[in-house]
Design a protein around this motif. Structure first.
Motif, PDB file in Angstrom:
ATOM      1  N   GLU A   1       9.573  99.967  65.278  1.00 12.19           N
ATOM      2  CA  GLU A   1       8.124  99.758  65.365  1.00 12.19           C
ATOM      3  C   GLU A   1       7.794  98.269  65.438  1.00 12.19           C
ATOM      4  N   ARG A   2       8.496  97.455  64.619  1.00 11.21           N
ATOM      5  CA  ARG A   2       8.270  96.002  64.671  1.00 11.21           C
ATOM      6  C   ARG A   2       8.666  95.447  66.028  1.00 11.21           C
TER       7      ARG A   2
ATOM      8  N   ASP B   1      23.395 111.817  52.642  1.00 13.91           N
ATOM      9  CA  ASP B   1      22.117 112.189  53.261  1.00 13.91           C
ATOM     10  C   ASP B   1      21.019 111.221  52.856  1.00 13.91           C
ATOM     11  N   ASP B   2      20.995 110.840  51.584  1.00 16.62           N
ATOM     12  CA  ASP B   2      19.996 109.875  51.113  1.00 16.62           C
ATOM     13  C   ASP B   2      20.171 108.539  51.817  1.00 16.62           C
ATOM     14  N   ARG B   3      21.418 108.090  51.949  1.00 15.22           N
ATOM     15  CA  ARG B   3      21.658 106.823  52.653  1.00 15.22           C
ATOM     16  C   ARG B   3      21.246 106.926  54.109  1.00 15.22           C
TER      17      ARG B   3
ATOM     18  N   GLY C   1      17.621 105.641  58.434  1.00 11.19           N
ATOM     19  CA  GLY C   1      16.726 106.098  59.505  1.00 11.19           C
ATOM     20  C   GLY C   1      15.330 105.518  59.368  1.00 11.19           C
ATOM     21  N   GLU C   2      14.823 105.482  58.133  1.00  6.99           N
ATOM     22  CA  GLU C   2      13.496 104.897  57.909  1.00  6.99           C
ATOM     23  C   GLU C   2      13.501 103.414  58.257  1.00  6.99           C
ATOM     24  N   GLN C   3      14.565 102.710  57.880  1.00 10.38           N
ATOM     25  CA  GLN C   3      14.662 101.286  58.210  1.00 10.38           C
ATOM     26  C   GLN C   3      14.770 101.086  59.714  1.00 10.38           C
TER      27      GLN C   3
END
Length: 165
Positions: free
Chosen positions: A113-114, A98-100, A105-107
């Protein structure tokens, strides 16, 4: 005269029992490997063979060789112990996954966005170039202007020839 190591007129320092040190990352990797193995068909086959051998041994062998007679209490204890360790290891592996997934997901969101910002920038640049090109003389425009000038010059030459002739 040597001073005593511990003075009796002062309280002793409290000594806490220290927990054993371990590398959480190495422990997590090991937990994931175990959890992955517990979720395979190979583990189910091994466990089935183990239980079948255990039960067969304790039914077929002479009573002096049996170590866990019929209700198989020791087998039940062993399976409960295995399950009590398997469940937290599986949960630890799921939490790490889940952490990975959250970091990935954030990356992905940051990359999206970029990409969106780059696309918007390029769209604005293309729109600016289109506006700028509207004010620049194109090859077709210059060609048509030159052809117009040549026609006008020929018309003037004809008028001059008609006037002199």
């Amino acid at each position: 005269m040597t001073t005593p190591r511990f003075r009796l007129d002062q309280p002793r320092d409290t000594r806490r029992v220290r927990a054993p040190r371990y590398d959480p990352e190495a422990f997590g990797v090991a937990a994931e490997r175990i959890a992955r193995f517990l979720g395979t068909a190979k583990f189910l086959v091994y466990m089935t063979v183990f239980v079948a051998v255990w039960i067969s041994w304790n039914i077929v062998m002479p009573s002096s060789w049996r170590f866990d007679p019929y209700p198989f209490i020791f087998l039940t204890l062993m399976l409960s112990l295995q399950a009590s360790y398997a469940a937290p290891l599986i949960l630890l592996a799921q939490n790490r996954q889940d952490d990975r997934d959250r970091v990935q997901g954030e990356q992905d969101r940051a990359q999206a966005e970029r990409t969106m910002a780059d696309t918007e920038y390029l769209s604005r640049e293309i729109a600016g170039l289109r506006l700028g090109l509207g004010e620049v003389a194109t090859r077709d425009f210059i060609r048509s202007e030159l052809q117009q000038l040549i026609r006008e010059m020929r018309a003037e030459d004809r008028q001059a020839d008609n006037a002199t002739g």
